[in-house]
Design an enzyme around this catalytic site. Structure first.
Site, PDB file in Angstrom:
ATOM      1  N   CYS A 189       0.833  -1.209   0.000  1.00 45.37           N
ATOM      2  CA  CYS A 189       0.000   0.000   0.000  1.00 45.37           C
ATOM      3  C   CYS A 189       0.864   1.253   0.000  1.00 45.37           C
ATOM      4  CB  CYS A 189      -0.946  -0.015   1.195  1.00 45.37           C
ATOM      5  SG  CYS A 189      -2.043   1.409   1.236  1.00 45.37           S
ATOM      6  N   CYS A 192      -0.599   4.131   2.025  1.00 43.31           N
ATOM      7  CA  CYS A 192      -0.413   3.989   3.477  1.00 43.31           C
ATOM      8  C   CYS A 192       1.044   4.240   3.871  1.00 43.31           C
ATOM      9  CB  CYS A 192      -0.760   2.580   3.960  1.00 43.31           C
ATOM     10  SG  CYS A 192      -2.183   1.835   3.190  1.00 43.31           S
ATOM     11  N   ASP A 193       1.986   3.673   3.113  1.00 45.37           N
ATOM     12  CA  ASP A 193       3.374   3.600   3.588  1.00 45.37           C
ATOM     13  C   ASP A 193       4.373   4.455   2.809  1.00 45.37           C
ATOM     14  OD1 ASP A 193       2.438   1.701   5.355  1.00 45.37           O
ATOM     15  OD2 ASP A 193       2.970  -0.004   4.087  1.00 45.37           O
TER      16      ASP A 193
END
Ligand code: NDP
Length: 371
Positions: A189, A192-193
């Site tokens: 992701c 997300c990261d």
């Protein structure tokens, strides 16, 4: 458990299957509506991971309401002590009590961790009247009302309504080295990261050639710290829509490596340092220096326990029966979170649909005379 209408007085008003953001948000709302929800949180089987996908995530920097700061103190004060073992270790710089008492020095760059966020949601549900069972649901019987949910270990439970919130899991390549470097440079992701310090100013790789892969690559390439993003594509063409492909092909920081698959993730024991690529044309191998690998080769919804009892879309995700309602094809069964969403797949959107499912359940019970 209240009175009933055409069913057992012992039936649960609502059983929630799953314990990610959708499950806990549904539980919070259902509990506050005095429905006394029963949550099956899963065990460590592949399909029913307690706390869902966020259990595998480190820093969560995009969940509204959780800016980085003295998160740890708050988490420890809010979550029951007997679950502190489950929380990620305290960062080194916060271990000194002197630092932990100074507002400026306490982990200034410490964002909430996935597990912490989920433990907070779970605690919020428990603070009202939520009951939690550590078991997996292996089958459900929707042939007559009240329905039955069948756990792996316990006795079948009757339920007037069911919220399915079992999520979806990201597909990975299946390499041992990929497993070793998860959360150390391997992620599924980018949103997300991607902005984490681990990936700052390093060349990165995205594996896959669908719309998700292009979206991830573009997201990474547009970060301020972006240097170079390689897309590793196994054929000589992409599956992504034309407009998305053009976005990748015309981006100055994206380079597509065609006809190649990842043969091995290379690292120094702590972090990813590169990839060994293998040509799908002649089997030859080469090394590519990157500081991170983002896998974007699709997701699999956690629905095998449902068989064909609920209507699914062509990708196997549960189909909502009405637009912007969480009703499924079976009356009294609702779906929330990633198990019914192959498009947004964010913690915040899952939490939102979990809330919607609880409100839909509350209305369904009222309409059906179940108090
Ligand atoms: P897709 O199934 O569309 O694409 C998966 C990609 O991964 C394919 O290119 C496939 O290659 C590749 N792949 C699969 N397994 C491997 C492997 N082992 N090694 C290397 N490559 C592999 O999944 P997406 O998640 O991209 O998209 C899912 C759905 O969501 C799609 O319908 C998409 O259109 C939609 N979506 C839409 C977006 C938008 O409109 N903005 C954004 C994101 C998703 P191959 O092509 O060779 O099979």
């Amino acid at each position: 458990m209240g009175c009933f209408f055409g069913g057992s007085a012992l039936a649960e008003k609502v059983v929630i299957i799953g314990s990610g953001p959708a499950g806990w948000s549904a539980a919070i709302y259902a509990a506050r509506a005095s429905l006394s929800p029963l949550v099956f949180e899963g065990t460590f089987k592949p399909e029913m991971i307690p706390l869902g996908q966020l259990a595998f995530t480190t820093e969560v920097e995009n969940y509204p309401g959780f800016p980085f700061g003295n998160i740890r103190g708050f988490v420890e004060s809010a979550v029951a002590k007997d679950r502190h073992w489950n929380l990620p270790p305290i960062p080194e710089h916060s271990k000194d009590p002197k630092n932990r008492n100074s507002l400026d020095d306490i982990a200034p760059h410490y964002a909430v961790q996935g597990v912490e966020l989920m433990e907070l949601m779970k605690q919020q549900a428990l603070n009202f009247d939520t009951r939690v069972v550590e078991d997996d649901i292996v089958d459900i019987d929707l042939s007559s009302k009240p329905y039955k949910v069948i756990p792996a270990k316990g006795e079948p439970i009757e339920a007037h309504t069911i919220i399915v919130a079992t999520g979806a899991r990201a597909n990975y390549l299946g390499l041992e080295s990929e497993e070793e470097y998860k959360n150390k440079g391997v992620s599924a992701c980018a949103v997300c990261d991607g902005a984490l310090p681990t990936f700052h100013a390093k060349p990165l790789a995205v594996v896959g050639a669908g719309d998700s892969a292009v979206e991830e690559a573009t997201y990474l390439a547009n970060l301020k710290s972006a240097v170079k993003v390689y897309m590793i594509v196994r054929r000589d063409e992409m599956r992504a829509s034309k407009i998305m492909q053009e976005r990748a092909l015309n981006h100055p920081k994206i380079e597509v490596i065609w006809n190649s698959v990842v043969d091995e993730v290379l690292g120094d024991g702590n972090l990813v340092t590169g990839l060994r690529l293998k040509s799908t044309l002649d089997g030859s191998t080469s090394e590519l220096a990157v500081g991170g690998m983002f896998v974007a080769i699709g997701h699999t919804p956690n629905t095998s326990f449902l068989g064909d009892k609920l209507e699914m879309n062509e990708k196997g995700y549960i189909q909502w029966a009405k637009p912007f309602r969480t009703n499924t094809s079976v009356d009294g069964v609702f779906a929330a979170g990633d198990v019914a969403d192959d498009y947004y797949r964010q913690a915040i959107t899952s939490a939102g649909t979990g809330c919607m499912a609880a409100l839909d359940v509350e209305r369904w019970l009222a309409e059906n005379g179940i108090e």
